[in-house]
Design a protein around this motif. Structure first.
Motif, mmCIF file in Angstrom:
data_model
loop_
_atom_site.group_PDB
_atom_site.id
_atom_site.type_symbol
_atom_site.label_atom_id
_atom_site.label_comp_id
_atom_site.label_asym_id
_atom_site.label_seq_id
_atom_site.Cartn_x
_atom_site.Cartn_y
_atom_site.Cartn_z
ATOM 1 N N ILE A 1 0.836 -1.202 0.000
ATOM 2 C CA ILE A 1 0.000 0.000 0.000
ATOM 3 C C ILE A 1 0.871 1.252 0.000
ATOM 4 O O ILE A 1 0.608 2.210 -0.751
ATOM 5 C CB ILE A 1 -0.971 -0.018 1.199
ATOM 6 C CG1 ILE A 1 -2.024 -1.107 0.995
ATOM 7 C CG2 ILE A 1 -1.633 1.338 1.403
ATOM 8 C CD1 ILE A 1 -2.857 -1.400 2.219
ATOM 9 N N LEU A 2 1.926 1.260 0.810
ATOM 10 C CA LEU A 2 2.828 2.416 0.833
ATOM 11 C C LEU A 2 3.521 2.624 -0.507
ATOM 12 O O LEU A 2 3.662 3.773 -0.964
ATOM 13 C CB LEU A 2 3.868 2.239 1.942
ATOM 14 C CG LEU A 2 3.390 2.482 3.354
ATOM 15 C CD1 LEU A 2 4.500 2.159 4.358
ATOM 16 C CD2 LEU A 2 2.946 3.911 3.527
ATOM 17 N N ILE A 3 3.945 1.560 -1.152
ATOM 18 C CA ILE A 3 4.595 1.675 -2.458
ATOM 19 C C ILE A 3 3.606 2.231 -3.485
ATOM 20 O O ILE A 3 3.952 3.111 -4.290
ATOM 21 C CB ILE A 3 5.164 0.318 -2.904
ATOM 22 C CG1 ILE A 3 6.359 -0.061 -2.027
ATOM 23 C CG2 ILE A 3 5.562 0.330 -4.374
ATOM 24 C CD1 ILE A 3 6.840 -1.487 -2.209
ATOM 25 N N ALA A 4 2.384 1.739 -3.471
ATOM 26 C CA ALA A 4 1.372 2.222 -4.411
ATOM 27 C C ALA A 4 1.061 3.700 -4.185
ATOM 28 O O ALA A 4 0.957 4.479 -5.140
ATOM 29 C CB ALA A 4 0.106 1.380 -4.297
ATOM 30 N N LEU A 5 0.910 4.096 -2.933
ATOM 31 C CA LEU A 5 0.641 5.507 -2.624
ATOM 32 C C LEU A 5 1.808 6.401 -3.020
ATOM 33 O O LEU A 5 1.604 7.506 -3.528
ATOM 34 C CB LEU A 5 0.321 5.676 -1.130
ATOM 35 C CG LEU A 5 -1.025 5.136 -0.682
ATOM 36 C CD1 LEU A 5 -1.161 5.244 0.833
ATOM 37 C CD2 LEU A 5 -2.153 5.865 -1.375
#
Length: 81
Positions: free
Chosen positions: A48-52
């Motif tokens: 999720i952090l990478i996508a954001l």
């Protein structure tokens, strides 16, 4: 003057004898399940952090109206920005 031990007094015969083995299968299984669950949570949180992070970099020029994307791409692609 014989004294009863705690185990003899309450009828608890769970004392260890010399040479007796203890099974560590159940505690190891519990720890393994905990670590597996924790690993799954950390994996999904990182995704999720990478996508954001990627989404922010793609939307950065449109939201802030600056040329920050030019810093991140090679000079060959500057004409398309």
């Amino acid at each position: 003057l014989a004294q009863l031990t705690h185990n003899e007094e309450y009828g608890n015969n769970d004392t260890m004898e010399r040479g007796q083995t203890v099974s560590l299968v159940e505690p190891v299984r519990i720890v393994s399940l905990f670590v597996t669950g924790l690993h799954g949570i950390a994996f999904h949180a990182l995704l999720i952090l990478i996508a954001l992070h990627g989404l922010f970099h793609l939307l950065h020029p449109f939201l802030l109206k600056d040329c920050a994307l030019r810093i991140m791409v090679p000079k060959l692609l500057h004409k398309y920005l």
